[in-house]
Each structure stands twice: as C-alpha cells, then as structure tokens.
Scaffold this motif. Structure first.
Motif, PDB file in Angstrom:
ATOM      1  N   GLY A  35       0.827  -1.212   0.000  1.00  0.00           N
ATOM      2  CA  GLY A  35       0.000   0.000   0.000  1.00  0.00           C
ATOM      3  C   GLY A  35       0.855   1.252   0.000  1.00  0.00           C
ATOM      4  O   GLY A  35       1.644   1.470   0.914  1.00  0.00           O
ATOM      5  N   GLY A  37      -0.175   4.585  -0.071  1.00  0.00           N
ATOM      6  CA  GLY A  37      -0.881   5.831   0.249  1.00  0.00           C
ATOM      7  C   GLY A  37      -0.143   6.485   1.407  1.00  0.00           C
ATOM      8  O   GLY A  37       0.993   6.117   1.731  1.00  0.00           O
ATOM      9  N   ILE A  38      -0.809   7.424   2.072  1.00  0.00           N
ATOM     10  CA  ILE A  38      -0.158   8.159   3.161  1.00  0.00           C
ATOM     11  C   ILE A  38       0.233   7.214   4.314  1.00  0.00           C
ATOM     12  O   ILE A  38       1.298   7.390   4.923  1.00  0.00           O
ATOM     13  N   SER A  39      -0.582   6.178   4.576  1.00  0.00           N
ATOM     14  CA  SER A  39      -0.249   5.261   5.685  1.00  0.00           C
ATOM     15  C   SER A  39       1.028   4.490   5.371  1.00  0.00           C
ATOM     16  O   SER A  39       1.947   4.429   6.198  1.00  0.00           O
ATOM     17  N   ASP A  58       2.466  -1.095  -4.543  1.00  0.00           N
ATOM     18  CA  ASP A  58       1.066  -0.669  -4.660  1.00  0.00           C
ATOM     19  C   ASP A  58       0.481  -1.137  -5.995  1.00  0.00           C
ATOM     20  O   ASP A  58       1.148  -1.087  -7.029  1.00  0.00           O
ATOM     21  N   SER A  59      -0.769  -1.561  -5.952  1.00  0.00           N
ATOM     22  CA  SER A  59      -1.453  -1.990  -7.189  1.00  0.00           C
ATOM     23  C   SER A  59      -1.640  -0.829  -8.147  1.00  0.00           C
ATOM     24  O   SER A  59      -1.627  -0.990  -9.358  1.00  0.00           O
ATOM     25  N   ARG A  60      -1.911   0.333  -7.548  1.00  0.00           N
ATOM     26  CA  ARG A  60      -2.184   1.514  -8.372  1.00  0.00           C
ATOM     27  C   ARG A  60      -0.900   2.311  -8.563  1.00  0.00           C
ATOM     28  O   ARG A  60       0.155   1.935  -8.073  1.00  0.00           O
ATOM     29  N   SER A  66      -7.170   6.169  -1.800  1.00  0.00           N
ATOM     30  CA  SER A  66      -7.956   7.229  -1.150  1.00  0.00           C
ATOM     31  C   SER A  66      -7.124   8.492  -0.938  1.00  0.00           C
ATOM     32  O   SER A  66      -7.680   9.590  -0.843  1.00  0.00           O
ATOM     33  N   THR A  67      -5.808   8.326  -0.839  1.00  0.00           N
ATOM     34  CA  THR A  67      -4.957   9.446  -0.417  1.00  0.00           C
ATOM     35  C   THR A  67      -5.126  10.695  -1.276  1.00  0.00           C
ATOM     36  O   THR A  67      -5.201  11.803  -0.749  1.00  0.00           O
ATOM     37  N   THR A  71      -9.131  15.526   1.803  1.00  0.00           N
ATOM     38  CA  THR A  71      -9.146  16.991   1.905  1.00  0.00           C
ATOM     39  C   THR A  71      -8.085  17.455   2.905  1.00  0.00           C
ATOM     40  O   THR A  71      -7.873  18.643   3.093  1.00  0.00           O
ATOM     41  N   SER A  72      -7.476  16.487   3.596  1.00  0.00           N
ATOM     42  CA  SER A  72      -6.268  16.712   4.403  1.00  0.00           C
ATOM     43  C   SER A  72      -6.420  17.689   5.562  1.00  0.00           C
ATOM     44  O   SER A  72      -5.533  18.506   5.821  1.00  0.00           O
ATOM     45  N   LEU A  73      -7.559  17.622   6.222  1.00  0.00           N
ATOM     46  CA  LEU A  73      -7.708  18.317   7.497  1.00  0.00           C
ATOM     47  C   LEU A  73      -7.139  17.366   8.543  1.00  0.00           C
ATOM     48  O   LEU A  73      -7.445  16.164   8.521  1.00  0.00           O
ATOM     49  N   ILE A 206      -0.589  -7.350  -5.528  1.00  0.00           N
ATOM     50  CA  ILE A 206      -0.284  -8.593  -4.803  1.00  0.00           C
ATOM     51  C   ILE A 206      -1.546  -9.448  -4.833  1.00  0.00           C
ATOM     52  O   ILE A 206      -2.588  -9.076  -4.285  1.00  0.00           O
ATOM     53  N   TYR A 237      -8.918   1.433   2.869  1.00  0.00           N
ATOM     54  CA  TYR A 237     -10.251   0.833   3.036  1.00  0.00           C
ATOM     55  C   TYR A 237     -10.351  -0.528   2.346  1.00  0.00           C
ATOM     56  O   TYR A 237     -11.279  -1.296   2.614  1.00  0.00           O
ATOM     57  N   GLU A 238      -9.375  -0.848   1.481  1.00  0.00           N
ATOM     58  CA  GLU A 238      -9.376  -2.177   0.858  1.00  0.00           C
ATOM     59  C   GLU A 238      -8.942  -3.252   1.848  1.00  0.00           C
ATOM     60  O   GLU A 238      -8.944  -4.445   1.516  1.00  0.00           O
ATOM     61  N   TYR A 242      -8.984  -8.252   3.472  1.00  0.00           N
ATOM     62  CA  TYR A 242      -7.993  -9.090   4.151  1.00  0.00           C
ATOM     63  C   TYR A 242      -8.333  -9.392   5.608  1.00  0.00           C
ATOM     64  O   TYR A 242      -7.558 -10.011   6.313  1.00  0.00           O
TER      65      TYR A 242
HETATM   66  C1  LIG Z   1     -13.332  12.962  -0.117  1.00  0.00           C
HETATM   67  C2  LIG Z   1     -12.472  12.475   1.022  1.00  0.00           C
HETATM   68  C3  LIG Z   1     -12.013  13.398   1.953  1.00  0.00           C
HETATM   69  C4  LIG Z   1     -11.207  12.980   3.003  1.00  0.00           C
HETATM   70  N1  LIG Z   1     -10.730  13.916   3.880  1.00  0.00           N
HETATM   71  C5  LIG Z   1      -9.944  13.561   4.904  1.00  0.00           C
HETATM   72  C6  LIG Z   1      -9.422  14.533   5.798  1.00  0.00           C
HETATM   73  O1  LIG Z   1      -9.699  15.718   5.666  1.00  0.00           O
HETATM   74  N2  LIG Z   1      -8.611  14.110   6.797  1.00  0.00           N
HETATM   75  C7  LIG Z   1      -8.285  12.790   6.957  1.00  0.00           C
HETATM   76  O2  LIG Z   1      -7.548  12.462   7.891  1.00  0.00           O
HETATM   77  N3  LIG Z   1      -8.763  11.832   6.112  1.00  0.00           N
HETATM   78  C8  LIG Z   1      -9.575  12.193   5.104  1.00  0.00           C
HETATM   79  N4  LIG Z   1     -10.051  11.246   4.240  1.00  0.00           N
HETATM   80  C9  LIG Z   1      -9.654   9.857   4.446  1.00  0.00           C
HETATM   81  C10 LIG Z   1      -8.256   9.624   3.887  1.00  0.00           C
HETATM   82  O3  LIG Z   1      -8.249   9.947   2.510  1.00  0.00           O
HETATM   83  C11 LIG Z   1      -7.852   8.170   4.065  1.00  0.00           C
HETATM   84  O4  LIG Z   1      -8.036   7.774   5.400  1.00  0.00           O
HETATM   85  C12 LIG Z   1      -6.386   7.965   3.731  1.00  0.00           C
HETATM   86  O5  LIG Z   1      -6.055   8.499   2.475  1.00  0.00           O
HETATM   87  C13 LIG Z   1      -6.067   6.489   3.747  1.00  0.00           C
HETATM   88  O6  LIG Z   1      -4.736   6.340   3.348  1.00  0.00           O
HETATM   89  P1  LIG Z   1      -4.150   4.894   3.197  1.00  0.00           P
HETATM   90  O7  LIG Z   1      -2.729   5.047   2.830  1.00  0.00           O
HETATM   91  O8  LIG Z   1      -4.468   4.127   4.439  1.00  0.00           O
HETATM   92  O9  LIG Z   1      -5.027   4.254   2.022  1.00  0.00           O
HETATM   93  P2  LIG Z   1      -4.922   4.474   0.433  1.00  0.00           P
HETATM   94  O10 LIG Z   1      -4.513   5.844   0.060  1.00  0.00           O
HETATM   95  O11 LIG Z   1      -6.188   3.952  -0.138  1.00  0.00           O
HETATM   96  O12 LIG Z   1      -3.713   3.517   0.063  1.00  0.00           O
HETATM   97  C14 LIG Z   1      -3.816   2.115   0.147  1.00  0.00           C
HETATM   98  C15 LIG Z   1      -3.163   1.539  -1.076  1.00  0.00           C
HETATM   99  O13 LIG Z   1      -3.084   0.125  -0.941  1.00  0.00           O
HETATM  100  C16 LIG Z   1      -3.047  -0.395  -2.244  1.00  0.00           C
HETATM  101  N5  LIG Z   1      -3.394  -1.821  -2.222  1.00  0.00           N
HETATM  102  C17 LIG Z   1      -4.534  -2.388  -1.746  1.00  0.00           C
HETATM  103  N6  LIG Z   1      -4.507  -3.708  -1.943  1.00  0.00           N
HETATM  104  C18 LIG Z   1      -3.329  -3.995  -2.570  1.00  0.00           C
HETATM  105  C19 LIG Z   1      -2.720  -5.191  -3.040  1.00  0.00           C
HETATM  106  N7  LIG Z   1      -3.312  -6.379  -2.936  1.00  0.00           N
HETATM  107  N8  LIG Z   1      -1.502  -5.101  -3.636  1.00  0.00           N
HETATM  108  C20 LIG Z   1      -0.870  -3.909  -3.753  1.00  0.00           C
HETATM  109  N9  LIG Z   1      -1.412  -2.742  -3.320  1.00  0.00           N
HETATM  110  C21 LIG Z   1      -2.614  -2.784  -2.732  1.00  0.00           C
HETATM  111  C22 LIG Z   1      -4.081   0.450  -2.995  1.00  0.00           C
HETATM  112  O14 LIG Z   1      -3.840   0.457  -4.401  1.00  0.00           O
HETATM  113  C23 LIG Z   1      -3.938   1.817  -2.362  1.00  0.00           C
HETATM  114  O15 LIG Z   1      -3.231   2.758  -3.169  1.00  0.00           O
HETATM  115  C24 LIG Z   1     -10.863  11.612   3.167  1.00  0.00           C
HETATM  116  C25 LIG Z   1     -11.335  10.688   2.225  1.00  0.00           C
HETATM  117  C26 LIG Z   1     -12.119  11.116   1.148  1.00  0.00           C
HETATM  118  C27 LIG Z   1     -12.582  10.097   0.160  1.00  0.00           C
END
Ligand SMILES: Cc1cc2nc3c(=O)[nH]c(=O)nc-3n(C[C@H](O)[C@H](O)[C@H](O)COP(=O)(O)OP(=O)(O)OC[C@H]3O[C@@H](n4cnc5c(N)ncnc54)[C@H](O)[C@@H]3O)c2cc1C
Length: 351
Positions: A35, A37-39, A58-60, A66-67, A71-73, A206, A237-238, A242
């Motif tokens: 993954g 994204g920001i996490s 990352d798959s994408r 979601s990252t 809106t990043s508050l 993966i 959220y994916e 798992y």
């Molecule tokens: C409109 C909107 C506004 C938001 N505003 C806020 C806000 O203001 N403040 C805040 O704190 N949060 C906010 N959020 C929530 C925030 O966007 C998410 O909580 C955060 O981006 C999650 O990051 P992540 O890295 O956990 O997930 P993601 O960014 O979804 O990254 C997970 C990655 O895992 C990869 N992945 C999944 N399965 C596999 C696999 N099998 N093999 C390889 N890669 C895989 C995916 O491709 C994905 O890119 C908002 C969400 C939305 C939709």
C-alpha cells in the motif's frame, strides 16, 4: 475497489510528480509494505529511519487510492466526540486516543519539517453547534476535553460572531489541528525514504499472500514472487478484503474546492478548520493558494455508481450549507470529487 471519482484537487494540481518502477523480477526484503498511500509512506519513513531493509508495493500508481482524494484536514478530534467515545471504550482509552491523535499532528509537523515538505501548517480547529439543541452537548464536550488537558476555549454566539464573523449558537475552539496535502506528502515521504534505501514499485498487484512459519510469500499478478520476513498491510479501506471480520462500514463522501480568490482575499480568522455538529457534518478549510475546500453530505452506502450520480446534487447541497454559514462569500466550484470513507463503530482505527 472503486475508491474515488471526479477530480480530486491535489491530483489535478500536482499531477504525477514522480515515477516509480514496475517490479520486473522476483525479489526479497526484510519488510514489505503493501500500500503506497499516506499510511504506507509514513510506515516506510519510520522503518528506513531505523535502518530496516524494506520495500513498498502498490497496485495503483502511488497515491491514487484514497490518499489523493483526502481533503487533508488534520484533527485530533475524531468523528466520535470524546463524550461518546468514553461510553464506548472507557474514559482512560478514550482520552488516550484523543491524546495520541493530538500528539500525531505535532509529529506529522516535525516529519514535514525534517523532510523539507512545506505543505503542512498548524491550524486551530473550530467545532460549532449546527443547531441550538446542540449547545448543551458542546458545553459537556468542552468540559471533558478541558478537564483532560486539551487546549480548548468555549465560545458563545456573541464571541463566534465577533471573532469569526458567522452565526452559530456555540463552538469549541481547539488549538491543535493542521492542514496538509496528503497526496504530495506521500510522494515527499517516499522520495526521502528512497534516498535511505527504500525500494518502491507501483502498478503491482499482490494477488496471493502465504503466511509461512518464517515469513510471508507474496505473489504478484504478473507471477513474480516477493519473499519477506514481515508484511505490513497499509491497504486503506481495501483492508476489508484481508480481514475476515466486519470491522468497518463503507460510506460515500463528497467534496469540492473553489476557484482561487484574489491576492487580497481573507476568508475567516486564522484560516481555522471549521466543522459542525450536524450529522453528517459539514467541514471547511482554506488552502495556501487561496481556495476554500468544503465537504460533507456523506451517505451510508458503498455504491460507486450511485455515489457518482449523486455528485452534482451533493455539491449543490454542500455549497448551500456553506453559504448558510458564510452568506457573503461567493463560492465558485472549480473541482469536485467523491470517495469512499470507512466508519468504524467507535471512530477508532484498527491496527
Ligand atoms: C473525499 C475524502 C475526503 C477525506 N478527507 C480527509 C481529511 O480531511 N482528513 C483525513 O484524515 N482523512 C480524510 N479522508 C480519508 C483519507 O483519505 C484516508 O483515510 C487515507 O487516504 C487512507 O490512506 P491509506 O494510505 O491508508 O489508504 P490508500 O490511500 O487507499 O492507500 C492504500 C493503497 O493500498 C493499495 N493496495 C490495496 N490492496 C493492494 C494489493 N493487494 N496489492 C498492492 N497494493 C494494494 C491500494 O492500491 C492503495 O493505493 C478523506 C477521504 C475522502 C474520500
């Protein structure tokens, strides 16, 4: 899973700031982060700083889960008020959760500083009563936060009007909040970590995960193998794919950003983060390039087609909600988007 649609502002603004290779052979690493994204990027930053051999896949394309829609508050106040959280998880855990969130904003600020990332700012956060009926709840929420050491001020109708120039029955002003650009921050963290030895591959799904006694064997969709001692799931959220228990409800959420205002424009005092007690709540922030970003009107379903159909109507409603607060600010939408949002039963994350 369809995580977002429309035109997330930072994806449009920043485009693809860096390229990452595709995996084209089988490989090994002590730790694999699944993954990007920001996490995943924050986890990678911490691991490489400890000298741990790790890779991220990352798959994408990086950040396009979601990252890029965030809106990043940054708020220590999770979606569940402390008053309610204490009934769900006990006072000690509830307060600790709020404290950890407040500490994490400071830590994120320090990390941004260390890696030279300029799109992070500390901001105050204003939580206002959407209706008169919420005044008592806000008073109690203020008391419990104050009692447990949070830097909060209670504002009545008159004080809100004189300080922030809008009408609301009451509000809590918190000192600890922030804004960022989660999409660009993800890239900045990865670029920093790559210099410290992190390997990053994107567009690699993966497909198969085998947990063995001494590690984990991963197989990519393209047939390569990745052997690792530890696997970190940072799949956003994916993660629902798992985990065999139902830990989260997937909802739909909507956001839009205004055109840039002119150089002299001032929106509201200190550009504080603003949100309210409505359910679903309305939220707003400003950006460094003089825009207003607003969002809300969440729906309790995960159905990307239905969500996307609703987008134009939802944006109209959000702007109407905004103009009820600030009738004199003309909001001209430049970009709007929708996304999936996960809600747990207490608002806390699962690790
Ligand atoms: C409109 C909107 C506004 C938001 N505003 C806020 C806000 O203001 N403040 C805040 O704190 N949060 C906010 N959020 C929530 C925030 O966007 C998410 O909580 C955060 O981006 C999650 O990051 P992540 O890295 O956990 O997930 P993601 O960014 O979804 O990254 C997970 C990655 O895992 C990869 N992945 C999944 N399965 C596999 C696999 N099998 N093999 C390889 N890669 C895989 C995916 O491709 C994905 O890119 C908002 C969400 C939305 C939709």
């Amino acid at each position: 899973m369809n995580l977002r649609s429309g035109y997330p502002f930072w994806l449009v603004k920043n485009g693809l700031p860096f390229d990452y290779p595709k995996l084209e052979k089988s490989i090994e690493a002590d730790v694999v982060i699944m993954g990007g994204g920001i996490s995943g990027a924050l986890v990678a930053y911490h691991l490489v700083n400890k000298g741990i051999d790790c890779m991220l896949v990352d798959s994408r394309t990086i950040g396009l889960g979601s990252t890029c829609a965030s809106t990043s508050l940054l708020q220590y106040e999770i979606d569940t008020p402390l008053l309610k959280l204490k009934d769900l998880v006990g006072l000690k855990h509830a307060v600790r959760s709020y404290q950890l969130c407040a500490e994490s904003i400071k830590k994120i600020g320090l990390i941004a500083d260390k890696i030279g990332f300029s799109e992070f700012e500390f901001k105050q956060s204003l939580y206002f009563a959407a209706i008169k009926k919420d005044i008592n709840f806000l008073k109690d929420e203020f008391e419990i936060r104050k009692k447990h050491g949070f830097n909060v001020t209670y504002l009545n109708e008159k004080q809100i009007k004189s300080k922030f120039k809008f009408d609301a029955p009451s509000a809590i002003l918190s000192e600890e909040g922030g804004t960022t650009n989660a999409y660009l921050f993800t890239h900045a963290l990865l670029q920093y970590s790559i210099k410290k030895g992190l390997k990053v591959f994107d567009r690699i799904h993966i497909k198969k995960i085998d947990h063995l006694q001494n590690g984990v064997d991963l197989t990519t969709e393209t047939g390569y193998s990745i052997k690792t001692k530890k696997l970190i799931y940072a799949t956003g959220y994916e993660a629902v794919k798992y985990v065999d228990k139902k830990i989260v409800n997937l909802h739909s959420t909507f956001a839009c950003i205004s055109e840039q205002a002119n150089e002299k424009a001032k929106f509201w005092k200190n550009d504080v983060l603003i949100w309210n007690t409505a359910d679903p709540y309305l939220y707003m922030r400003t950006t460094k390039d003089r825009r207003i970003l607003i969002g809300g009107r969440d729906e309790e379903f995960f159905d990307p087609e239905k969500r996307d159909e609703l987008l134009p109507q939802k944006i109209k409603q959000i702007i109407k909600d905004f103009n009820k607060v600030f009738p004199d600010i003309e909001f001209k939408t430049e970009f709007s988007w929708a996304g999936t949002f996960g809600a747990t039963k207490d608002g806390l994350p699962f690790i």
